[in-house]
Scaffold this motif. Sequence first.
Motif, PDB file in Angstrom:
ATOM      1  N   LEU A   1      17.245  12.405  -6.317  1.00 18.25           N
ATOM      2  CA  LEU A   1      17.048  12.979  -4.938  1.00 18.25           C
ATOM      3  C   LEU A   1      17.622  14.501  -4.911  1.00 18.25           C
ATOM      4  N   VAL A   2      18.939  14.424  -5.343  1.00 15.25           N
ATOM      5  CA  VAL A   2      19.616  15.742  -5.478  1.00 15.25           C
ATOM      6  C   VAL A   2      19.024  16.543  -6.419  1.00 15.25           C
ATOM      7  N   GLU A   3      18.658  16.017  -7.628  1.00 15.18           N
ATOM      8  CA  GLU A   3      18.099  16.922  -8.778  1.00 15.18           C
ATOM      9  C   GLU A   3      16.623  17.375  -8.475  1.00 15.18           C
ATOM     10  N   LYS A   4      15.761  16.598  -7.873  1.00 16.01           N
ATOM     11  CA  LYS A   4      14.329  16.695  -8.011  1.00 16.01           C
ATOM     12  C   LYS A   4      13.821  16.948  -6.651  1.00 16.01           C
ATOM     13  N   TYR A   5      14.405  16.727  -5.553  1.00 13.26           N
ATOM     14  CA  TYR A   5      13.672  16.553  -4.297  1.00 13.26           C
ATOM     15  C   TYR A   5      14.760  17.311  -3.228  1.00 13.26           C
ATOM     16  N   LYS A   6      15.189  18.607  -3.623  1.00 10.79           N
ATOM     17  CA  LYS A   6      16.086  19.122  -2.705  1.00 10.79           C
ATOM     18  C   LYS A   6      15.389  19.711  -1.410  1.00 10.79           C
TER      19      LYS A   6
ATOM     20  N   LEU B   1      23.086  13.353  -0.087  1.00 13.05           N
ATOM     21  CA  LEU B   1      22.228  14.182   0.549  1.00 13.05           C
ATOM     22  C   LEU B   1      23.032  15.120   1.460  1.00 13.05           C
ATOM     23  N   ALA B   2      23.968  14.582   2.246  1.00 11.54           N
ATOM     24  CA  ALA B   2      24.581  15.486   3.267  1.00 11.54           C
ATOM     25  C   ALA B   2      25.399  16.536   2.196  1.00 11.54           C
ATOM     26  N   GLN B   3      25.920  16.207   1.223  1.00  7.25           N
ATOM     27  CA  GLN B   3      26.809  17.159   0.199  1.00  7.25           C
ATOM     28  C   GLN B   3      25.708  18.395  -0.236  1.00  7.25           C
TER      29      GLN B   3
ATOM     30  N   GLY C   1       0.979  -1.172  -0.272  1.00  7.36           N
ATOM     31  CA  GLY C   1       0.122   0.103   0.033  1.00  7.36           C
ATOM     32  C   GLY C   1       0.994   1.256  -0.002  1.00  7.36           C
ATOM     33  N   LEU C   2       2.091   1.075  -0.213  1.00  5.53           N
ATOM     34  CA  LEU C   2       2.950   2.300  -0.164  1.00  5.53           C
ATOM     35  C   LEU C   2       3.181   3.029  -1.832  1.00  5.53           C
ATOM     36  N   GLU C   3       2.977   4.209  -1.892  1.00  6.44           N
ATOM     37  CA  GLU C   3       3.294   4.792  -2.906  1.00  6.44           C
ATOM     38  C   GLU C   3       4.780   4.787  -3.263  1.00  6.44           C
ATOM     39  N   VAL C   4       5.361   4.307  -4.388  1.00  4.22           N
ATOM     40  CA  VAL C   4       6.709   4.384  -4.703  1.00  4.22           C
ATOM     41  C   VAL C   4       6.794   5.829  -5.645  1.00  4.22           C
ATOM     42  N   VAL C   5       7.562   6.718  -5.246  1.00  2.00           N
ATOM     43  CA  VAL C   5       7.736   7.747  -6.073  1.00  2.00           C
ATOM     44  C   VAL C   5       8.727   7.617  -6.904  1.00  2.00           C
ATOM     45  N   GLU C   6       9.789   7.019  -6.690  1.00  2.00           N
ATOM     46  CA  GLU C   6      11.101   6.925  -7.565  1.00  2.00           C
ATOM     47  C   GLU C   6      11.693   5.496  -7.328  1.00  2.00           C
ATOM     48  N   MET C   7      12.071   4.780  -8.052  1.00  4.40           N
ATOM     49  CA  MET C   7      12.918   3.303  -8.309  1.00  4.40           C
ATOM     50  C   MET C   7      14.012   3.559  -8.956  1.00  4.40           C
ATOM     51  N   THR C   8      15.234   3.150  -8.675  1.00  2.00           N
ATOM     52  CA  THR C   8      16.335   2.790  -9.411  1.00  2.00           C
ATOM     53  C   THR C   8      16.838   1.640  -9.010  1.00  2.00           C
ATOM     54  N   HIS C   9      17.817   1.248  -9.956  1.00  2.00           N
ATOM     55  CA  HIS C   9      18.493  -0.177  -9.682  1.00  2.00           C
ATOM     56  C   HIS C   9      19.728  -0.076  -8.566  1.00  2.00           C
ATOM     57  N   TYR C  10      20.400   1.277  -8.567  1.00  2.00           N
ATOM     58  CA  TYR C  10      21.465   1.265  -7.879  1.00  2.00           C
ATOM     59  C   TYR C  10      21.263   2.542  -6.901  1.00  2.00           C
ATOM     60  N   GLY C  11      21.852   2.458  -5.714  1.00  2.00           N
ATOM     61  CA  GLY C  11      21.713   3.570  -4.794  1.00  2.00           C
ATOM     62  C   GLY C  11      22.335   4.955  -5.441  1.00  2.00           C
ATOM     63  N   LYS C  12      23.482   4.837  -6.120  1.00  2.00           N
ATOM     64  CA  LYS C  12      23.908   5.967  -6.797  1.00  2.00           C
ATOM     65  C   LYS C  12      23.059   6.553  -7.721  1.00  2.00           C
ATOM     66  N   GLU C  13      22.314   6.008  -8.538  1.00  2.00           N
ATOM     67  CA  GLU C  13      21.204   6.518  -9.432  1.00  2.00           C
ATOM     68  C   GLU C  13      20.109   7.274  -8.649  1.00  2.00           C
ATOM     69  N   LEU C  14      19.605   6.436  -7.357  1.00  2.66           N
ATOM     70  CA  LEU C  14      18.528   7.047  -6.739  1.00  2.66           C
ATOM     71  C   LEU C  14      19.224   8.508  -6.176  1.00  2.66           C
ATOM     72  N   ALA C  15      20.423   8.376  -5.653  1.00  4.83           N
ATOM     73  CA  ALA C  15      21.015   9.676  -5.009  1.00  4.83           C
ATOM     74  C   ALA C  15      20.896  10.737  -6.245  1.00  4.83           C
TER      75      ALA C  15
ATOM     76  N   ILE D   1      20.431  18.274   2.128  1.00  5.76           N
ATOM     77  CA  ILE D   1      19.115  17.697   2.095  1.00  5.76           C
ATOM     78  C   ILE D   1      18.925  17.184   3.535  1.00  5.76           C
ATOM     79  N   ALA D   2      17.676  17.568   4.042  1.00  7.58           N
ATOM     80  CA  ALA D   2      17.660  16.965   5.465  1.00  7.58           C
ATOM     81  C   ALA D   2      16.922  15.782   5.267  1.00  7.58           C
ATOM     82  N   PHE D   3      17.886  14.898   6.320  1.00  8.19           N
ATOM     83  CA  PHE D   3      17.613  13.356   6.490  1.00  8.19           C
ATOM     84  C   PHE D   3      17.902  13.016   7.475  1.00  8.19           C
ATOM     85  N   LYS D   4      17.724  11.920   8.060  1.00 10.31           N
ATOM     86  CA  LYS D   4      18.164  11.040   9.332  1.00 10.31           C
ATOM     87  C   LYS D   4      17.882   9.709   8.872  1.00 10.31           C
ATOM     88  N   GLU D   5      19.178   9.054   9.235  1.00 11.28           N
ATOM     89  CA  GLU D   5      19.425   7.555   8.910  1.00 11.28           C
ATOM     90  C   GLU D   5      18.755   6.580  10.394  1.00 11.28           C
TER      91      GLU D   5
END
Length: 227
Positions: free
Chosen positions: A108-113, A133-135, A91-105, A138-142
């Motif tokens: 996120l930097v380009e579209k969701y700052k 995200l840190a560079q 039941g969760l909406e997936v806004v973005e999916m990529t095959h690798y973390g580098k691609e998702l990063a 972009i606000a985040f917690k791990e």
Amino acid sequence: MSMSVLSTKKLSASQKELLGHAQIPVVDYDAITITFKDFTIDQQCPNLIFTSQNTVNAYLGQRALSPHSQNALPKAFCVGEKTKALLEENGLEVVEMTHYGKELAQILVEKYKSESFLLLCGNKRRHEIPNALAQHHIAFKEVQLYNNTPNPVAFKDNFKAVLFFSPSGVQSYTAANAIKESIAICIGTTTAEEAQKHSKHIVIAAKPTLESVLEKAIETLTAKRIN
């Protein structure tokens, strides 16, 4: 050396059948042990980043104990097709999916700052997403949801191929074995980079999915048998 393969992840009966139909014997085990941790999720965070199916399963277990209201489900950003499917099934909406973390990063930097995120991961998560995200401020917690623990097992048999599904799986296997002349069939480039420290016989699956690894194993070993 026989045409048998070793999978460093347990396979389902149907997955073993794929190899069986190609007359490829398989031995399987889990090179990595996953144990869920105690954790809490900020129910107010609107965006969750899932780095694997393990993070989804851990999150779903926690959500069952303290569910979001159905009107305030967070949006999901994830790595991997199977991760996306599991999120959508629950039941969760997936806004973005990529095959690798580098691609998702990069996305996120380009579209969701201007957004804020919870990064859900294991104790051996890669650095691409949090570093990006840190560079870019972009606000985040791990939040670490599980421990990824090596399960080194020594094998006496010589396998024609060894199937690897993560860098930590390569590390676990090579802690007790040498790859030697076996072909290392890897789920993706980051896993292959780790395998290259131990072998020159590297093949990468067409897509970073378990089924694609099996398909690549069948393709590679069938070609070897013909030649």
